[in-house]
Scaffold this motif. Structure first.
Motif, PDB file in Angstrom:
ATOM      1  N   ASP A  98       0.962  -1.062  -0.052  1.00 19.65           N
ATOM      2  CA  ASP A  98       0.057  -0.067  -0.107  1.00 19.65           C
ATOM      3  C   ASP A  98       0.719   1.141  -0.002  1.00 19.65           C
ATOM      4  N   ARG A  99       1.104   1.719  -1.132  1.00 16.20           N
ATOM      5  CA  ARG A  99       1.986   3.013  -1.245  1.00 16.20           C
ATOM      6  C   ARG A  99       1.570   4.220  -0.471  1.00 16.20           C
ATOM      7  N   ASP A 100       0.256   4.036   0.042  1.00 23.35           N
ATOM      8  CA  ASP A 100      -0.239   5.238   1.010  1.00 23.35           C
ATOM      9  C   ASP A 100      -0.406   4.991   2.534  1.00 23.35           C
ATOM     10  N   TYR A 101       0.502   3.562   2.817  1.00 21.91           N
ATOM     11  CA  TYR A 101       0.076   3.264   4.187  1.00 21.91           C
ATOM     12  C   TYR A 101       0.752   4.063   5.070  1.00 21.91           C
ATOM     13  N   GLN A 102       0.000   4.617   5.991  1.00 23.90           N
ATOM     14  CA  GLN A 102       0.279   5.580   7.069  1.00 23.90           C
ATOM     15  C   GLN A 102      -0.462   5.415   8.274  1.00 23.90           C
ATOM     16  N   VAL A 103       0.276   5.535   9.338  1.00 21.07           N
ATOM     17  CA  VAL A 103      -0.306   5.214  10.545  1.00 21.07           C
ATOM     18  C   VAL A 103       0.060   6.243  11.792  1.00 21.07           C
ATOM     19  N   ALA A 104      -0.413   6.551  12.632  1.00 23.18           N
ATOM     20  CA  ALA A 104      -0.127   7.357  13.761  1.00 23.18           C
ATOM     21  C   ALA A 104       0.259   6.566  14.869  1.00 23.18           C
ATOM     22  N   LEU A 105       1.413   6.528  14.896  1.00 20.88           N
ATOM     23  CA  LEU A 105       2.175   5.639  16.321  1.00 20.88           C
ATOM     24  C   LEU A 105       1.658   6.325  17.457  1.00 20.88           C
ATOM     25  N   PRO A 106       1.402   5.484  18.649  1.00 19.54           N
ATOM     26  CA  PRO A 106       1.443   6.177  20.169  1.00 19.54           C
ATOM     27  C   PRO A 106       2.483   6.660  20.433  1.00 19.54           C
ATOM     28  N   VAL A 107       2.336   7.725  21.321  1.00 19.81           N
ATOM     29  CA  VAL A 107       3.745   8.265  21.719  1.00 19.81           C
ATOM     30  C   VAL A 107       4.062   7.684  23.186  1.00 19.81           C
ATOM     31  N   ALA A 108       5.320   7.436  23.240  1.00 21.96           N
ATOM     32  CA  ALA A 108       5.555   6.862  24.489  1.00 21.96           C
ATOM     33  C   ALA A 108       6.016   7.969  25.423  1.00 21.96           C
ATOM     34  N   LYS A 109       6.111   7.423  26.796  1.00 23.70           N
ATOM     35  CA  LYS A 109       6.520   8.711  27.506  1.00 23.70           C
ATOM     36  C   LYS A 109       7.805   8.882  27.699  1.00 23.70           C
ATOM     37  N   GLN A 110       8.664   8.080  27.282  1.00 30.17           N
ATOM     38  CA  GLN A 110      10.034   7.917  27.586  1.00 30.17           C
ATOM     39  C   GLN A 110      10.864   7.653  26.252  1.00 30.17           C
ATOM     40  N   GLY A 111      11.877   8.586  26.102  1.00 33.48           N
ATOM     41  CA  GLY A 111      12.509   8.259  24.732  1.00 33.48           C
ATOM     42  C   GLY A 111      13.967   7.778  24.783  1.00 33.48           C
ATOM     43  N   THR A 112      14.376   7.397  26.188  1.00 37.25           N
ATOM     44  CA  THR A 112      15.754   7.054  26.301  1.00 37.25           C
ATOM     45  C   THR A 112      15.779   5.512  27.097  1.00 37.25           C
ATOM     46  N   PHE A 113      17.001   5.053  27.165  1.00 35.43           N
ATOM     47  CA  PHE A 113      17.234   3.786  28.296  1.00 35.43           C
ATOM     48  C   PHE A 113      18.783   4.070  28.356  1.00 35.43           C
ATOM     49  N   ALA A 114      19.119   2.995  29.480  1.00 37.57           N
ATOM     50  CA  ALA A 114      20.511   2.986  29.925  1.00 37.57           C
ATOM     51  C   ALA A 114      20.967   1.605  29.277  1.00 37.57           C
ATOM     52  N   GLY A 115      21.929   2.062  28.351  1.00 40.29           N
ATOM     53  CA  GLY A 115      22.513   0.808  27.708  1.00 40.29           C
ATOM     54  C   GLY A 115      23.947   0.869  27.622  1.00 40.29           C
ATOM     55  N   TYR A 116      24.602  -0.239  27.217  1.00 32.96           N
ATOM     56  CA  TYR A 116      26.114  -0.204  26.903  1.00 32.96           C
ATOM     57  C   TYR A 116      26.361   0.208  25.492  1.00 32.96           C
ATOM     58  N   GLU A 117      27.174   1.438  25.143  1.00 28.45           N
ATOM     59  CA  GLU A 117      27.162   1.793  23.967  1.00 28.45           C
ATOM     60  C   GLU A 117      28.023   0.746  23.137  1.00 28.45           C
ATOM     61  N   ASN A 118      27.755   0.853  21.906  1.00 29.04           N
ATOM     62  CA  ASN A 118      28.560  -0.241  21.186  1.00 29.04           C
ATOM     63  C   ASN A 118      29.745   0.345  20.625  1.00 29.04           C
ATOM     64  N   PRO A 119      31.093  -0.261  21.057  1.00 25.62           N
ATOM     65  CA  PRO A 119      32.321   0.407  20.562  1.00 25.62           C
ATOM     66  C   PRO A 119      32.388   0.340  19.005  1.00 25.62           C
ATOM     67  N   ARG A 120      31.497  -0.524  18.246  1.00 27.83           N
ATOM     68  CA  ARG A 120      31.721  -0.792  16.872  1.00 27.83           C
ATOM     69  C   ARG A 120      30.718  -0.123  16.365  1.00 27.83           C
ATOM     70  N   GLY A 121      29.916   0.916  17.054  1.00 31.39           N
ATOM     71  CA  GLY A 121      28.865   1.586  16.273  1.00 31.39           C
ATOM     72  C   GLY A 121      27.633   0.536  16.262  1.00 31.39           C
ATOM     73  N   GLY A 122      26.542   1.245  15.985  1.00 34.78           N
ATOM     74  CA  GLY A 122      25.203   0.493  15.680  1.00 34.78           C
ATOM     75  C   GLY A 122      24.541   0.277  17.037  1.00 34.78           C
ATOM     76  N   PHE A 123      23.573  -0.510  17.175  1.00 35.47           N
ATOM     77  CA  PHE A 123      22.782  -0.830  18.308  1.00 35.47           C
ATOM     78  C   PHE A 123      23.800  -0.951  19.454  1.00 35.47           C
ATOM     79  N   ALA A 124      23.053  -0.499  20.804  1.00 35.65           N
ATOM     80  CA  ALA A 124      23.819  -0.768  22.039  1.00 35.65           C
ATOM     81  C   ALA A 124      23.434  -1.926  22.582  1.00 35.65           C
ATOM     82  N   GLY A 125      23.935  -2.556  23.718  1.00 36.65           N
ATOM     83  CA  GLY A 125      23.667  -3.518  24.429  1.00 36.65           C
ATOM     84  C   GLY A 125      22.778  -3.194  25.679  1.00 36.65           C
ATOM     85  N   THR A 126      22.149  -4.390  26.085  1.00 38.82           N
ATOM     86  CA  THR A 126      21.280  -4.208  27.253  1.00 38.82           C
ATOM     87  C   THR A 126      22.025  -5.079  28.363  1.00 38.82           C
ATOM     88  N   ARG A 127      23.093  -5.856  28.016  1.00 36.18           N
ATOM     89  CA  ARG A 127      23.765  -6.681  28.916  1.00 36.18           C
ATOM     90  C   ARG A 127      25.246  -6.536  28.533  1.00 36.18           C
TER      91      ARG A 127
END
Ligand code: CA
Ligand code: CA
Ligand code: CA
Ligand code: CA
Ligand code: CA
Lengths: 509, 509
Positions: A98-127
């Motif tokens: 559907d070329r026109d697929y659009q959706v209004a996503l609900p808004v989270a009350k929080q935009g951060t978490f405490a993670g381990y930054e990835n020394p190689r870049g990309g996603f952070a670790g949770t453990r």
């Protein structure tokens, strides 16, 4: 209103449905929420007919066709799996997005978490885990002895490291390494090395004569003597243990220096899967997970969902949500690949659902698919991954993997998830050694029975005590807390770790 | 004579051979035992041409055709795998067995061992182990936690029990359980329950919603509540651990009452396999194992050998030794099945040997096959088993399994072996949790390097310090001592245990 909801006996998901789902074991003569009187006992989570059905009539749930009645079914009767003829599998030929697929996503009350930054870049670790990779199962015996010793003697000295995890698997030798489909296990094991929970440290144990060589497992810059132990180069068992201990200690020292920092949610990548599903999964746990997925994706995070055989019969609904024709084409390609794979084994999609699913009220794979897809929420699909591939996009991602819990888990880990949310109806003590697993159940009874295994009970969504949005919000909060290391899930607390069952569609030799 | 033998530089196995094997790394200009001067460096265990070969000339070792020279090869040159074109695979169409096949087996000096009599009849155990079987991988996390606790708290109280072994595997759910080939893993897991080392006690952990049900795993009389724990029936994790501990204790009590008795060797069933082979394997370790097999079979014991892809190219020599046309037909059927299985995955027998085999001097699968078959000795083949089947005969048995060490091991355990002899050229620390594994190496250098992992060094057979019969006799003695519990092998001492990798040729879902 709350009161009425709590007294509901049944639930009808979509106004078009001609069946409702029993919220409890219902006796004959009970008036359902839809004002139909049951003609017989209806087991919990099973379907009751809301009108008389004749042979060939459509049976509708989630507003979609589950199948056709293959006998006369009276209003108020139990509809079990034997009464439903499976509809034709949706053709992969003409499947529009559907070329026109659009959706209004609900808004989270929080935009951060405490993670381990990835020394190689990309996603952070949770453990913060020392993973010890292997090229071949042959080395596992020695590695397991060494890891036991490491956990006793080394781990306590490095309190900022969460665990030491041997990545033992059945691949690596005695396999057709040049088979076309060998790329699936090889890619999975290669990418597993880069899981963000392993903090960019590389430690590999090889034998020396296996088919899967360290060169095939590692990037060129990682394939060096400080990262790779080859057992055939060492003078015996005691020397192997010493070498493993020494390399582990040098990696632990570096990992121990890492600390969590507050990071935007676009550095979080989680996976979703379900296992031991029942008919409630599609009413409570999976829609709540879908809402949490929408909150996460809306806040910039990446959410993977998977399980080819479980979405196959609803793939037209996923195709519509693909962000581009390229993404749609890859989705269709993965479905076609799996169709052929099953065909070669002379089986088809009827191999899924399981007897447990059926006992739990899921008549067939269409009903299971619609319930399974619910956990993807409503966001557009940004990318489709082959099994074990790493994503290039963020947002909602379909990672094509087998539905098998124990194979989907390692596949998603290879694709880079750092936490998994696992929805269950009938209950499984599933867990991953490399990432925390949060278990969400679909029914109150499951939580009552497994109080010390189920992390989140979504049962109240079905019984009216909670809305999908409320439950999805609770699950989002739980995900953030576990990802941030503020809480452990039960599987993590008790160290319930399933094996690394790597998907190998090629022959063994 | 002894002196001359020790100074040998090369060995020629059969008078018809036109190649010899280097016993050491040879420089250019060395005169071989066959009076040929090397033209270049010949790596240890590799082949040197004993005459000039032209394109298309036959290369003969073990008196059989290894392949054809695909280039001009001068007398004294190194023949590596790239110079040899594989001959056509022997056709399975017309493969005669020898009605008159007879052989005088050597006579062992001992006809008994000290084993654990099997309360269910059949072969005796060499160890007294509590095995805890599983229907599905989902339960493994909980089971592993419980087993750790059992080993700490219960095992020390039952000194006559050797070990507690969880039979974790990747099968059971998320698989095409109705696929034609699903019979292979299901049969293997069913038969594993009856391995004589488990003393006739049955303990199974099930989940409750899996495809492989306890009914499918167990004989009817074993499927009762005192033998089966269903996790979904229990109120949570702590209750599961308690139930597992309690059932284990009741089994341990009974196992602890067992004692070894002196038994005739016809109650002993052992397996043979090789892994990480080199060109010496076929000169020293495997022929010595074959001699030990002859001694055992001559004394009434049962010896299994396996590894389809490794015997495939010498199957005509096995067919000749089949005891009846039925046995021969089953042998051919298993070969044909595996040919099709590999074909479906679009690979062929070139997938074996491994790079390590080639580095070790094995040019191709014919050369590997002849070396591999040597471990079967000379006895007639009394029976052929499909993967994981249990035998009805005694004597020499061909148990068709993949060559993969980690898959062959569990398959032979399912077929009932209570000890395995493992020949290796390049070295692997392989071991089984359910049976002792005796490791035999093919070269002195291997024993020098892995003094604390190799149990028997057959290298002296190649270098002339020992005859095949002497080494086979030593190995026979070692087998009896380990089987009788007088000695542990190194793998047993250090608890080097590979996973239970069950052969599943059917798709996963
Ligand atoms: Ca699922
Ligand atoms: Ca699943
Ligand atoms: Ca964990
Ligand atoms: Ca072998
Ligand atoms: Ca092998």
């Amino acid at each position: 209103m709350q009161e009425t909801k709590k007294l509901a006996q049944t639930v009808k998901v979509n106004p078009q449905d001609n069946v409702a789902i029993a919220l409890y074991d219902l006796e004959a003569g009970v008036r359902t929420t839809e004002n139909v009187v049951t003609l017989e006992k209806i087991p919990q989570a099973h379907k009751v007919a809301l009108k008389d059905l004749h042979v060939g009539d459509e049976i509708i749930r989630y507003g979609v066709l589950l199948g056709y009645a293959n006998r006369k079914i009276k209003e108020g009767s139990w509809i079990n799996e034997e009464m439903v003829t499976l509809p034709k599998m949706p053709s992969l030929e003409q499947m529009d997005y559907d070329r026109d697929y659009q959706v209004a996503l609900p808004v989270a009350k929080q935009g951060t978490f405490a993670g381990y930054e990835n020394p190689r870049g990309g996603f952070a670790g949770t453990r913060n885990i020392l993973a010890i990779h292997t090229t071949v199962q042959c080395v596992s015996g020695v590695l397991n002895v060494a890891v036991k010793k490491m956990k006793q003697e080394l781990l306590p000295k490095y309190p900022h490291v969460d665990d030491i995890v041997p990545i033992n698997h059945a691949y690596g030798c005695g396999v057709a390494i040049n088979a076309k489909e060998a790329k699936v296990p090889i890619r999975s094991l290669r990418n597993l090395v880069h899981n963000p929970n392993f903090g960019g440290e590389v430690m590999v144990v090889a034998l020396g004569c296996e088919k899967l060589t360290p060169e095939m497992l590692l990037e060129e810059e990682d394939n060096k003597s400080e990262n790779v132990i080859v057992l055939q180069d060492l003078p015996g068992f005691e020397a192997m243990i010493q070498a493993l201990m020494a390399m582990a200690e040098s990696k632990l020292e570096r990992l121990n220096a890492r600390r969590r920092t507050v990071l935007p949610l676009d550095q979080l990548c989680i996976g979703m899967q379900c296992g031991g599903s029942d008919a409630f999964s599609g009413i409570s746990a999976n829609p709540a997970a879908g809402y949490a997925a929408d909150l996460l994706v809306g806040a910039g995070a990446t959410v993977m969902f998977s399980e080819v055989t479980e979405v196959r019969d609803g793939v037209q609904y996923l195709a519509k949500r693909c962000q581009s024709s390229e993404v749609r084409d890859k989705l269709i390609g993965e479905m076609a690949w799996y169709d052929r794979y099953l065909e070669q084994g002379e089986v088809d999609r009827s191999a899924n659902p399981t007897p447990g699913n059926k006992k739990g009220g899921l008549s067939n794979i269409v009903e299971k698919a619609m319930g399974s897809i619910a956990k993807s929420g409503t966001a557009p699909i940004a990318e489709v991954l082959s099994p074990g591939e790493r994503p290039r996009s963020k947002g909602l991602i379909y990672a094509a993997t087998p539905a098998s819990d124990i194979v989907c888990g390692p596949s998603q880990l290879a694709s880079g998830i750092t936490l998994q949310v696992f929805m269950t109806g009938r209950g499984t003590p599933y867990g991953l050694a490399a990432a925390p697993v949060i278990k969400v159940c679909s029914r109150n009874e499951m939580k009552d029975l497994w109080a010390d295994l189920i992390d989140v009970n979504a049962g109240a969504v079905a019984t009216g005590g909670s809305t999908i949005a409320e439950m999805g919000g609770l699950l989002f909060d739980k995900i953030i807390r576990v990802a941030s290391g503020e809480e452990q899930s039960f599987a993590e607390k008790y160290q319930l770790h399933n094996d690394f069952c790597i998907f190998n569609p090629a022959p063994i030799t």
